[in-house]
Design a protein around this motif. Structure first.
Motif, PDB file in Angstrom:
ATOM      1  N   UNK A  59      -1.137  -5.458 -14.104  1.00  0.00           N
ATOM      2  CA  UNK A  59       0.053  -4.758 -14.618  1.00  0.00           C
ATOM      3  C   UNK A  59       0.693  -3.827 -13.591  1.00  0.00           C
ATOM      4  N   UNK A  60      -0.130  -3.284 -12.683  1.00  0.00           N
ATOM      5  CA  UNK A  60       0.432  -2.409 -11.654  1.00  0.00           C
ATOM      6  C   UNK A  60       1.280  -3.231 -10.672  1.00  0.00           C
ATOM      7  N   UNK A  61       0.764  -4.364 -10.257  1.00  0.00           N
ATOM      8  CA  UNK A  61       1.523  -5.232  -9.347  1.00  0.00           C
ATOM      9  C   UNK A  61       2.824  -5.663 -10.022  1.00  0.00           C
ATOM     10  N   UNK A  62       2.719  -6.057 -11.281  1.00  0.00           N
ATOM     11  CA  UNK A  62       3.901  -6.507 -12.027  1.00  0.00           C
ATOM     12  C   UNK A  62       4.954  -5.397 -12.096  1.00  0.00           C
ATOM     13  N   UNK A  63       4.479  -4.180 -12.355  1.00  0.00           N
ATOM     14  CA  UNK A  63       5.401  -3.040 -12.434  1.00  0.00           C
ATOM     15  C   UNK A  63       6.110  -2.819 -11.099  1.00  0.00           C
ATOM     16  N   UNK A  64       5.357  -2.894 -10.019  1.00  0.00           N
ATOM     17  CA  UNK A  64       5.944  -2.642  -8.699  1.00  0.00           C
ATOM     18  C   UNK A  64       6.974  -3.722  -8.346  1.00  0.00           C
ATOM     19  N   UNK A  65       6.677  -4.956  -8.690  1.00  0.00           N
ATOM     20  CA  UNK A  65       7.633  -6.032  -8.415  1.00  0.00           C
ATOM     21  C   UNK A  65       8.942  -5.797  -9.177  1.00  0.00           C
ATOM     22  N   UNK A  66       8.811  -5.330 -10.415  1.00  0.00           N
ATOM     23  CA  UNK A  66      10.003  -5.226 -11.269  1.00  0.00           C
ATOM     24  C   UNK A  66      10.816  -3.960 -11.060  1.00  0.00           C
TER      25      UNK A  66
END
Ligand code: ADP
Ligand code: MG
Length: 409
Positions: A59-66
């Motif tokens: 979820x952290x990676x996903x947040x950073x991408x978005x």
């Protein structure tokens, strides 16, 4: 159970998952990920090997991408040991292979050049920092680290960090972070100290607890009741089976570890040792050799017992009974990961019977006591007194003691 597409991750995360061959989320992942994506603080408790790392990384990676790009660090992951920092950074690289995301592992023991490199990453606003507490604090104290836009604080293996005396260091690091942030705390166990820590640093956390800390059923556990002097004679017989390609032996102290390793070398076994006397570089080299199966046997103090993911260990030997029943679970959790069968074997010295009884109590079952080979002679009777084993306070790892010669494992 849903698959990973259920969470609505960015396509680049899905590609990363595919590359890492993750098909279905584990229990802890399916419960933690939605909470993190919702913006909640989380306290996640589940035994070793249940997939806690991906539960916070994804979820952290996903947040950073978005999110819109910034030149500032977004997530800080604090972990107890260098080995774990390296391992998490590697997983992070794997998952974010297809994403424009930068990360660095920051841990003690490196050269001046390494330090300069860490400083460069920290000042240029790397997206994710994975660190051990001491090293992070030395950077923070020098004033160039900018965490003003930090959104996530993650404490992994929080129980371990507290055992190692990192409470003050954690609080110090937090004093450098924005008050408004999302905090995630992961732990294999939930002692009162962890509750206290979570009260201090988490805000109305979602509590996710997966089962009791018991080892997977498929691990075959056995024990030998011996006199202390019989241990070193018995050991060669336990490792004689050449079909076992990867064997991890835990000793209570680094002196003990060195002795065991010396003895096995004398008997021409292919063996390495790992403990706190080794330089960082050596530790990594030893780990890598063992992981890649270049060395068959690794003798270790429990610096490797938690969190480090070594796949496919055929046999774990507790040369000494671990002090904490929970450490026992962590240690034998090194075997039988994923779909493999594993075996765990514990040598119970005369003075260790109460401790072992404590472990059996936690497991709610008795571990088979194996007859000693004739060559070894008679061992003592297994007759734990029923007196509660009083554990000495864990001083070995206390931060303050380090420089003043406190024993380290
Ligand atoms: P924990 O931190 O709970 O001890 P890890 O995050 O280290 O566990 O994961 C243990 C092992 O399981 C690692 O090798 C990891 O790559 C693997 N793993 C975790 N989640 C999954 C998944 N959903 N699918 C496949 N393998 C997984
Ligand atoms: Mg972990």
């Amino acid at each position: 159970m849903p698959d990973f597409s259920f969470f609505g991750f960015d396509e680049k995360v899905m590609l990363g998952l595919e590359a890492m061959r993750f098909e279905k989320p584990t229990d802890i992942q399916s419960q933690v990920i939605p909470e993190v994506m919702k913006g909640s603080d989380v306290i996640g408790c589940a035994q070793t090997g249940t997939g806690k790392t991906a539960a916070f990384l994804l979820p952290v990676i996903d947040h950073i991408i978005k999110k819109p790009e910034t030149e500032k660090t977004c997530a800080l992951i604090v972990v107890p040991t260098r080995e774990l920092a390296v391992q998490i950074a590697q997983q992070l690289e794997g998952f974010s292979y297809f994403a424009p995301l930068s990360s660095i592992a920051i841990y003690g023991g490196g050269t001046g050049e390494v330090y300069a490199n860490e400083k460069r990453a920290l000042t240029s606003g790397v997206d994710v920092v994975v660190c051990t507490p001491g090293r992070m604090i030395s950077h923070l104290n020098l004033g160039y680290v900018d965490f003003s836009r930090l959104e996530f604080l993650i404490l992994d293996e929080a129980d371990r960090m507290l055992d190692m005396g990192f409470f003050d260091d954690i609080m110090k690091i937090i004093s450098f972070l924005p008050k408004k942030r999302q905090s995630l705390l992961f732990s294999a166990t939930m002692p009162p100290k962890i509750r206290e820590l979570s009260r201090k640093i988490l805000d109305k956390p979602a509590e996710i607890n997966i089962g009791l800390a018991t080892p997977p059923e498929k691990i075959h556990q056995e024990a030998y009741v011996v006199y202390e002097t019989q241990k070193i004679e018995l050991l060669p017989m336990l490792i004689a089976d050449r079909t076992m390609k990867s064997i991890l032996i835990f000793g209570a102290t680094k002196t003990g570890v060195k002795q065991i390793s010396r003895q096995l070398k004398k008997e021409n076994h292919d063996v390495d040792e790992i403990h706190s006397d080794l330089e960082q570089k050596e530790r990594e080299a030893v780990m890598n050799r063992f992981k890649s199966r270049q060395t068959r046997i690794l003798v270790a103090t429990d610096i490797v017992s938690r969190g480090i993911d070594i796949d496919d260990i055929d046999l774990v030997i507790n040369y000494d009974v671990p002090n904490d029943a929970e450490d026992y679970v962590h240690r034998i959790g090194r075997t039988a990961r994923a779909e493999n069968l594993g075996k765990a074997c514990t040598l119970i010295g005369l003075k260790e019977q109460e401790k072992f009884a404590g472990i059996e109590k936690l497991l709610k079952r008795e571990i088979a006591k194996m007859p000693l080979p004739d060559k070894i002679g008679q061992g003592p009777e297994y007759k734990p007194s029923g007196k509660k084993h009083i554990r000495k306070p864990k001083r070995r790892f206390q931060k303050r003691g380090r420089k003043t010669g406190t024993k380290r494992r």
